[in-house]
Design a protein around this motif. Structure first.
Motif, PDB file in Angstrom:
ATOM      1  N   ASN A 239      15.257   8.573  64.604  1.00  0.00           N
ATOM      2  CA  ASN A 239      15.883   7.274  64.361  1.00  0.00           C
ATOM      3  C   ASN A 239      15.334   6.194  65.293  1.00  0.00           C
ATOM      4  O   ASN A 239      16.067   5.315  65.758  1.00  0.00           O
ATOM      5  CB  ASN A 239      17.406   7.373  64.509  1.00  0.00           C
ATOM      6  CG  ASN A 239      18.041   8.103  63.354  1.00  0.00           C
ATOM      7  OD1 ASN A 239      17.892   7.704  62.199  1.00  0.00           O
ATOM      8  ND2 ASN A 239      18.730   9.198  63.633  1.00  0.00           N
ATOM      9  N   GLY A 240      14.019   6.287  65.550  1.00  0.00           N
ATOM     10  CA  GLY A 240      13.364   5.307  66.418  1.00  0.00           C
ATOM     11  C   GLY A 240      11.970   5.021  65.922  1.00  0.00           C
ATOM     12  O   GLY A 240      11.771   4.618  64.773  1.00  0.00           O
ATOM     13  N   ARG A 241      10.981   5.291  66.766  1.00  0.00           N
ATOM     14  CA  ARG A 241       9.597   4.934  66.444  1.00  0.00           C
ATOM     15  C   ARG A 241       8.882   5.960  65.577  1.00  0.00           C
ATOM     16  O   ARG A 241       7.732   5.746  65.201  1.00  0.00           O
ATOM     17  CB  ARG A 241       8.821   4.733  67.754  1.00  0.00           C
ATOM     18  CG  ARG A 241       9.270   3.516  68.562  1.00  0.00           C
ATOM     19  CD  ARG A 241       8.650   3.535  69.957  1.00  0.00           C
ATOM     20  NE  ARG A 241       9.206   4.621  70.769  1.00  0.00           N
ATOM     21  CZ  ARG A 241       8.681   5.028  71.927  1.00  0.00           C
ATOM     22  NH1 ARG A 241       7.566   4.457  72.383  1.00  0.00           N
ATOM     23  NH2 ARG A 241       9.252   5.995  72.614  1.00  0.00           N
ATOM     24  N   GLY A 242       9.549   7.063  65.258  1.00  0.00           N
ATOM     25  CA  GLY A 242       8.915   8.074  64.418  1.00  0.00           C
ATOM     26  C   GLY A 242       7.952   8.946  65.218  1.00  0.00           C
ATOM     27  O   GLY A 242       8.180   9.249  66.381  1.00  0.00           O
ATOM     28  N   MET A 243       6.849   9.336  64.583  1.00  0.00           N
ATOM     29  CA  MET A 243       5.906  10.250  65.215  1.00  0.00           C
ATOM     30  C   MET A 243       5.217   9.585  66.409  1.00  0.00           C
ATOM     31  O   MET A 243       4.613   8.527  66.289  1.00  0.00           O
ATOM     32  CB  MET A 243       4.851  10.693  64.207  1.00  0.00           C
ATOM     33  CG  MET A 243       3.882  11.738  64.745  1.00  0.00           C
ATOM     34  SD  MET A 243       4.722  13.269  65.201  1.00  0.00           S
ATOM     35  CE  MET A 243       5.251  13.817  63.587  1.00  0.00           C
ATOM     36  N   LEU A 244       5.319  10.248  67.558  1.00  0.00           N
ATOM     37  CA  LEU A 244       4.709   9.734  68.779  1.00  0.00           C
ATOM     38  C   LEU A 244       3.463  10.516  69.170  1.00  0.00           C
ATOM     39  O   LEU A 244       2.539   9.959  69.762  1.00  0.00           O
ATOM     40  CB  LEU A 244       5.719   9.791  69.938  1.00  0.00           C
ATOM     41  CG  LEU A 244       7.011   8.990  69.758  1.00  0.00           C
ATOM     42  CD1 LEU A 244       7.913   9.187  70.976  1.00  0.00           C
ATOM     43  CD2 LEU A 244       6.721   7.510  69.553  1.00  0.00           C
ATOM     44  N   TYR A 245       3.460  11.834  68.839  1.00  0.00           N
ATOM     45  CA  TYR A 245       2.328  12.674  69.236  1.00  0.00           C
ATOM     46  C   TYR A 245       2.271  13.875  68.303  1.00  0.00           C
ATOM     47  O   TYR A 245       3.275  14.558  68.138  1.00  0.00           O
ATOM     48  CB  TYR A 245       2.520  13.154  70.671  1.00  0.00           C
ATOM     49  CG  TYR A 245       1.300  13.750  71.328  1.00  0.00           C
ATOM     50  CD1 TYR A 245       0.567  13.028  72.263  1.00  0.00           C
ATOM     51  CD2 TYR A 245       0.876  15.030  71.021  1.00  0.00           C
ATOM     52  CE1 TYR A 245      -0.542  13.579  72.890  1.00  0.00           C
ATOM     53  CE2 TYR A 245      -0.239  15.583  71.627  1.00  0.00           C
ATOM     54  CZ  TYR A 245      -0.948  14.852  72.562  1.00  0.00           C
ATOM     55  OH  TYR A 245      -2.057  15.390  73.174  1.00  0.00           O
ATOM     56  N   PRO A 246       1.126  14.131  67.639  1.00  0.00           N
ATOM     57  CA  PRO A 246      -0.131  13.382  67.671  1.00  0.00           C
ATOM     58  C   PRO A 246       0.041  11.994  67.036  1.00  0.00           C
ATOM     59  O   PRO A 246       0.724  11.864  66.020  1.00  0.00           O
ATOM     60  CB  PRO A 246      -1.087  14.232  66.824  1.00  0.00           C
ATOM     61  CG  PRO A 246      -0.450  15.582  66.740  1.00  0.00           C
ATOM     62  CD  PRO A 246       1.024  15.336  66.801  1.00  0.00           C
ATOM     63  N   ALA A 247      -0.581  11.007  67.631  1.00  0.00           N
ATOM     64  CA  ALA A 247      -0.495   9.641  67.142  1.00  0.00           C
ATOM     65  C   ALA A 247      -1.567   9.383  66.091  1.00  0.00           C
ATOM     66  O   ALA A 247      -2.662   9.936  66.154  1.00  0.00           O
ATOM     67  CB  ALA A 247      -0.651   8.655  68.299  1.00  0.00           C
ATOM     68  N   GLU A 248      -1.237   8.540  65.143  1.00  0.00           N
ATOM     69  CA  GLU A 248      -2.199   8.181  64.097  1.00  0.00           C
ATOM     70  C   GLU A 248      -3.428   7.515  64.721  1.00  0.00           C
ATOM     71  O   GLU A 248      -3.314   6.668  65.605  1.00  0.00           O
ATOM     72  CB  GLU A 248      -1.545   7.228  63.100  1.00  0.00           C
ATOM     73  CG  GLU A 248      -2.406   6.890  61.905  1.00  0.00           C
ATOM     74  CD  GLU A 248      -1.689   6.026  60.890  1.00  0.00           C
ATOM     75  OE1 GLU A 248      -2.333   5.633  59.897  1.00  0.00           O
ATOM     76  OE2 GLU A 248      -0.493   5.740  61.097  1.00  0.00           O
ATOM     77  N   GLY A 249      -4.590   7.937  64.287  1.00  0.00           N
ATOM     78  CA  GLY A 249      -5.821   7.345  64.786  1.00  0.00           C
ATOM     79  C   GLY A 249      -6.300   7.926  66.101  1.00  0.00           C
ATOM     80  O   GLY A 249      -7.232   7.385  66.706  1.00  0.00           O
ATOM     81  N   LYS A 250      -5.672   9.027  66.555  1.00  0.00           N
ATOM     82  CA  LYS A 250      -6.096   9.670  67.801  1.00  0.00           C
ATOM     83  C   LYS A 250      -6.387  11.137  67.524  1.00  0.00           C
ATOM     84  O   LYS A 250      -5.550  12.014  67.764  1.00  0.00           O
ATOM     85  CB  LYS A 250      -5.036   9.506  68.888  1.00  0.00           C
ATOM     86  CG  LYS A 250      -4.850   8.047  69.319  1.00  0.00           C
ATOM     87  CD  LYS A 250      -3.986   7.935  70.555  1.00  0.00           C
ATOM     88  CE  LYS A 250      -3.901   6.476  71.023  1.00  0.00           C
ATOM     89  NZ  LYS A 250      -3.094   6.337  72.256  1.00  0.00           N
ATOM     90  N   PRO A 251      -7.584  11.418  66.998  1.00  0.00           N
ATOM     91  CA  PRO A 251      -7.917  12.791  66.597  1.00  0.00           C
ATOM     92  C   PRO A 251      -7.969  13.779  67.750  1.00  0.00           C
ATOM     93  O   PRO A 251      -7.940  14.989  67.531  1.00  0.00           O
ATOM     94  CB  PRO A 251      -9.295  12.639  65.941  1.00  0.00           C
ATOM     95  CG  PRO A 251      -9.857  11.373  66.502  1.00  0.00           C
ATOM     96  CD  PRO A 251      -8.683  10.479  66.721  1.00  0.00           C
ATOM     97  N   ASP A 252      -8.037  13.293  68.990  1.00  0.00           N
ATOM     98  CA  ASP A 252      -8.052  14.202  70.139  1.00  0.00           C
ATOM     99  C   ASP A 252      -6.671  14.774  70.422  1.00  0.00           C
ATOM    100  O   ASP A 252      -6.539  15.749  71.176  1.00  0.00           O
ATOM    101  CB  ASP A 252      -8.557  13.465  71.377  1.00  0.00           C
ATOM    102  CG  ASP A 252      -7.706  12.232  71.717  1.00  0.00           C
ATOM    103  OD1 ASP A 252      -7.433  11.443  70.786  1.00  0.00           O
ATOM    104  OD2 ASP A 252      -7.325  12.074  72.885  1.00  0.00           O
ATOM    105  N   GLN A 253      -5.637  14.192  69.830  1.00  0.00           N
ATOM    106  CA  GLN A 253      -4.282  14.680  70.034  1.00  0.00           C
ATOM    107  C   GLN A 253      -3.926  15.701  68.950  1.00  0.00           C
ATOM    108  O   GLN A 253      -3.996  15.402  67.762  1.00  0.00           O
ATOM    109  CB  GLN A 253      -3.277  13.526  70.000  1.00  0.00           C
ATOM    110  CG  GLN A 253      -3.461  12.525  71.128  1.00  0.00           C
ATOM    111  CD  GLN A 253      -2.414  11.424  71.098  1.00  0.00           C
ATOM    112  OE1 GLN A 253      -1.584  11.342  70.202  1.00  0.00           O
ATOM    113  NE2 GLN A 253      -2.453  10.559  72.105  1.00  0.00           N
TER     114      GLN A 253
END
Length: 237
Positions: free
Chosen positions: A154-168
């Motif tokens: 109920n906040g910012r949604g997915m934090l990790y892995p983050a979109e656009g960060k393939p190393d995560q």
């Protein structure tokens, strides 16, 4: 500043491999493998779970119970299907902490997770929350395609892995579906880290995140599921 937490690999290995019948958390015995103590953490923390009852926890009583599984006291959530997310939450709040526990989810394509540094939304809005109240805050996720990820409920949604960060990447490859898995969560200041069965997963520095709140066990809306939690080892600075 030197971190108050020691390196995590030795503690994780000790938890996963130790066969001692009793683990001590804050001086209270619990059945299960013993985690190696971290001398730089406080150690006088009352246990999250007394091994007999759900005293100290709040949730929908018809969905959560304490059962003995393989002679180990276990918190069990059972749903025949839910139209809302539901949470069993600690009555206490925590800021910085290190928490290790075992978790088993069936079926694996169900959805669960562990809230931390979280709050009941109703309470945040100045109302008295009920046991079915939704939550807002960090969630260490669980379920096929979700294991090892960090979500803000109920906040910012997915934090990790983050979109656009393939190393995560999450540590879902380390999961044993349908079996007991060791999940570990470390929250220290702005930094949140998690592991599954000793494999590093989340490592996020997040200044925007909440710094204190409840721990909560989730059953997600959807079809039938059973989720089990046991062998909690909690330490705080």
């Amino acid at each position: 500043m030197r971190s108050p937490f020691r390196p995590f690999a030795p503690l994780f290995a000790a938890f996963a491999l130790a066969l001692a019948p009793v683990a001590c958390v804050g001086g209270e015995p619990q059945d299960g493998p013993a985690a190696a103590p971290n001398d730089e953490l406080g150690g006088d923390v009352p246990p999250l779970f007394d091994g007999k009852t759900l005293d100290g926890w709040t949730g929908e009583k018809d969905l959560w119970s304490v059962q003995m599984i393989d002679d180990v006291p276990t918190i069990v959530g059972v749903s025949e299907g839910l139209d809302h997310n539901t949470f069993l939450t600690t009555d206490r709040t925590f800021g910085d902490f290190d928490l290790t526990f075992e978790m088993k989810l069936t079926p694996n394509d169900a959805n669960s997770g562990i809230q931390f540094r979280s709050v009941r939304i109703a309470e945040e809005e100045g109302e008295k929350p009920g046991p079915d109240s939704e939550m807002r805050g960090y969630q260490a996720d669980a379920g096929a395609g979700w294991w090892g990820k960090l979500y803000e409920e109920n906040g910012r949604g997915m934090l990790y892995p983050a979109e656009g960060k393939p190393d995560q990447t999450s540590a879902e490859d380390a999961l044993k579906p349908g079996e007991w898995n060791v999940y570990r969560i470390s929250a220290e200041g702005d930094r949140v880290r998690t592991w599954i069965n000793g494999a590093p997963s989340v490592d996020l520095v997040d200044p925007e995140g909440r710094k204190e709140g409840m721990i909560g066990l989730q059953m997600h809306s959807g079809g039938p599921m059973t989720v089990r939690f046991r062998r909690f080892v909690l330490q705080t600075p």
